[in-house]
Design a protein around this motif. Sequence first.
Motif, PDB file in Angstrom:
ATOM      1  N   HIS A 340      50.965  60.149  40.586  1.00  0.00           N
ATOM      2  CA  HIS A 340      51.760  60.452  41.495  1.00  0.00           C
ATOM      3  C   HIS A 340      52.524  59.289  42.311  1.00  0.00           C
ATOM      4  CE1 HIS A 340      53.428  63.659  44.340  1.00  0.00           C
ATOM      5  NE2 HIS A 340      53.120  62.505  45.279  1.00  0.00           N
ATOM      6  N   TYR A 348      48.035  56.417  54.003  1.00  0.00           N
ATOM      7  CA  TYR A 348      46.892  56.396  53.150  1.00  0.00           C
ATOM      8  C   TYR A 348      45.647  55.676  53.993  1.00  0.00           C
ATOM      9  CZ  TYR A 348      50.378  56.837  49.736  1.00  0.00           C
ATOM     10  OH  TYR A 348      51.471  57.281  48.883  1.00  0.00           O
ATOM     11  N   ASP A 415      44.292  58.158  48.830  1.00  0.00           N
ATOM     12  CA  ASP A 415      44.833  59.387  49.370  1.00  0.00           C
ATOM     13  C   ASP A 415      43.873  60.245  50.529  1.00  0.00           C
ATOM     14  OD1 ASP A 415      45.348  62.429  49.020  1.00  0.00           O
ATOM     15  OD2 ASP A 415      47.203  61.267  48.227  1.00  0.00           O
ATOM     16  N   LYS A 416      44.548  60.441  51.616  1.00  0.00           N
ATOM     17  CA  LYS A 416      44.039  61.083  52.760  1.00  0.00           C
ATOM     18  C   LYS A 416      43.372  62.640  52.283  1.00  0.00           C
ATOM     19  CE  LYS A 416      44.975  59.932  56.900  1.00  0.00           C
ATOM     20  NZ  LYS A 416      45.600  59.846  58.097  1.00  0.00           N
ATOM     21  N   LEU A 417      44.093  63.250  51.308  1.00  0.00           N
ATOM     22  CA  LEU A 417      43.631  64.337  51.140  1.00  0.00           C
ATOM     23  C   LEU A 417      42.579  64.493  49.916  1.00  0.00           C
ATOM     24  CD1 LEU A 417      47.136  66.136  51.476  1.00  0.00           C
ATOM     25  CD2 LEU A 417      45.332  66.033  53.052  1.00  0.00           C
ATOM     26  N   THR A 418      42.750  64.005  48.971  1.00  0.00           N
ATOM     27  CA  THR A 418      41.898  64.008  47.536  1.00  0.00           C
ATOM     28  C   THR A 418      40.968  62.957  47.563  1.00  0.00           C
ATOM     29  OG1 THR A 418      43.420  62.592  46.195  1.00  0.00           O
ATOM     30  CG2 THR A 418      44.165  64.718  46.307  1.00  0.00           C
ATOM     31  N   PHE A 419      41.117  61.690  48.377  1.00  0.00           N
ATOM     32  CA  PHE A 419      40.284  60.722  48.645  1.00  0.00           C
ATOM     33  C   PHE A 419      40.143  59.787  47.069  1.00  0.00           C
ATOM     34  CE2 PHE A 419      38.620  63.275  51.824  1.00  0.00           C
ATOM     35  CZ  PHE A 419      38.588  62.255  52.864  1.00  0.00           C
ATOM     36  N   GLU A 420      41.293  60.233  46.277  1.00  0.00           N
ATOM     37  CA  GLU A 420      41.334  59.565  45.214  1.00  0.00           C
ATOM     38  C   GLU A 420      42.017  57.850  45.510  1.00  0.00           C
ATOM     39  OE1 GLU A 420      43.768  59.966  40.682  1.00  0.00           O
ATOM     40  OE2 GLU A 420      44.489  61.002  42.932  1.00  0.00           O
ATOM     41  N   THR A 541      51.401  68.342  53.196  1.00  0.00           N
ATOM     42  CA  THR A 541      50.245  68.352  53.806  1.00  0.00           C
ATOM     43  C   THR A 541      50.015  66.927  54.520  1.00  0.00           C
ATOM     44  OG1 THR A 541      49.336  69.968  52.657  1.00  0.00           O
ATOM     45  CG2 THR A 541      47.873  68.851  54.044  1.00  0.00           C
ATOM     46  N   SER A 542      50.075  65.927  53.626  1.00  0.00           N
ATOM     47  CA  SER A 542      50.072  64.557  54.367  1.00  0.00           C
ATOM     48  C   SER A 542      50.727  64.338  55.395  1.00  0.00           C
ATOM     49  CB  SER A 542      50.317  63.690  53.050  1.00  0.00           C
ATOM     50  OG  SER A 542      51.266  63.707  52.651  1.00  0.00           O
ATOM     51  N   GLU A 596      53.563  72.501  50.174  1.00  0.00           N
ATOM     52  CA  GLU A 596      52.186  72.735  50.521  1.00  0.00           C
ATOM     53  C   GLU A 596      51.718  73.717  51.443  1.00  0.00           C
ATOM     54  OE1 GLU A 596      51.147  68.630  50.449  1.00  0.00           O
ATOM     55  OE2 GLU A 596      51.885  68.192  48.352  1.00  0.00           O
ATOM     56  N   GLN A 599      46.378  74.978  55.365  1.00  0.00           N
ATOM     57  CA  GLN A 599      45.355  75.521  55.106  1.00  0.00           C
ATOM     58  C   GLN A 599      44.473  75.982  56.261  1.00  0.00           C
ATOM     59  OE1 GLN A 599      44.111  75.994  51.806  1.00  0.00           O
ATOM     60  NE2 GLN A 599      46.033  75.327  51.553  1.00  0.00           N
TER      61      GLN A 599
END
Length: 624
Positions: A340, A348, A415-420, A541-542, A596, A599
């Motif tokens: 991505h 981030y 990544d702040k959402l997935t922590f990848e 979302t981010s 997105e 949630q």
Amino acid sequence: MNDLHARDIVSFLEEQRNKQTLRFITCGSVDDGKSTLIGRLLFESKSIFDDQLEALESDSRQYGTQGEKTDLALLVDGLQAEREQGITIDVAYRFFATDRRRFIVADTPGHEQYTRNMATGASTAELAVILIDARKGVLTQTRRHSRIAAMMGIRHIVLAVNKMDLVGFDEAVYNGIIADYQAFAVDFGFLSTQAIPLSGLDGDNVLHRSAQTPWYSGPSLMEYLDTVDVSDTSERAAFRMPVQWVNRPNLDFRGFCGRIAEGTLHPGDAVRVLPSGVQTRVKAILAGFDAVETAHPGDAVTVTLTEEVDASRGDVLVAAAAPPEVADQFEAKLLWMVEHAMTPGRQYLMKIACKEVTATITAIKYREDVNTGAHLAAKSLGLNEIAVVNLSTGAPLVFEPYGVNRVMGGFILIDKLTFETVGAGMIDFALRRASTIHWQMLEINKSERAAQKHQASRCIWFTGLSGSGKSTIANLLEKRLHAEGKHTYVLDGENVRHGLNRDLGFTEADRVENVRRVAEVARLMADAGLIVLVSFISPYTSERRMARDLFEPGEFVEVFVDTPVEECERRDAKGLYARARQGGLENFTGIDSPYERPQAPEVHLRTPEMSPEDCVEAVLRALA
């Protein structure tokens, strides 16, 4: 006899402890023979136990690629997928030793899609063995790995021209490859480059010089690894230790734990805590439970100080007389590590040493062409691409340039959402504007401005598809608030694009910047004491989280105007959805660009079941 054995063991351990350790990586294109070469090194240095050798012979019959021969690559390729495909996927670390040195070698993948794993191995290495298949010569992946090795601070290169047996140990082939490599690597700043002709499969020039290459007068690979000078200058530098943990087992003890990044430390030394700048002295240094008089780079220690100071995880203890810089804006090199794309303006998480802060790439100065090193314009970064970027952090960082201090100059982005983990970077320097721009203290604050208006500051953020009813509900809500004497303002997505954001399109990067600008304006309006209503599609979302983080707890109210895309199309008087489905509008949210869904919004408006007036009442109840 037992005493003799005990003395032998003690002397052996002492001898091993005093040996220098060399960390190096092997890298190159796929199937260049990296795993086989490491397997040969382990085999020739007698670092394989008998049971391992028996298992290797059994595995060679099942997974081997060398016919009746033992496949030494299987010593390193430990994953089932690696053995089935005959490639390296993950980074494999192996240890071996000679009479002179200990070695930790990282076998890194050759496939382009696993380049990020190669960067991981390079981040702690002092030397890189770059393999080239003598039949193929210098490839794109050779150039990519060399560039990443240079970027990661590796200054010593072994150019291992492997599989020379398959070209008849031809000197002309070897010389041609060396000339090709040196032509493009001249600007990388390597301190030493040693070329060696090899056959990892048969062991030519691996442990000893081979009779097959009488024209080669240099060292074998093992001879070179045993003698190459990679002297570490970190011990001569000023003291630096990021605080990893504050150890407070009881009221009588408070120690700061961490690993020394640079310099040496002694009891009585004057130190400074950054970023606060408080100065004190070292009371004692503990290695485990034992007090020591000197601590060196790489030592994990607990430091106690003569005064009680405020320091926590992520702060840095430094030599008082030679403190590093503190800044929140930088120029850095960045390797993007996921499919991505990286988008400027998106937030981030950034981890550097023991510190974690939010970070935003504010600009891509240029992307580096992996083959030529040319500087190319870019608006985003894809997988394995390298660029020089400007970076802004949410809090000041204690740092040193990566070329000076790899610990305090290297970072990763998450990544702040997935922590990848999405990127790895190296700080070059602080931007000059970071030291010239400061916050100006104002006498009147937000609460006083809001109190004058007899209201509380709010940001009511409406998000949903085009045609969902965001603007309609926001307008009705403002009329109700205005009638009640409230001070409000509506920031509408379409209106803002006529002025503030008229230069932005609808790509992902433009959408991120669109929301960032509006979120900053909304924050200023809330600071002025207003109730600001933001009506934006804001599909990611981010970015909605980034907007929320600009406000104090309770100030940001996310309103999800939930309308099915079919209903949005039915309401669409402008015909935008029809044009998008016919290909006339690119990057249209809900058609060929994603939305997105929130949630956990504060207010969830299901418009097919609610009138606009009912939606306004629901928002007012949430505000109350």
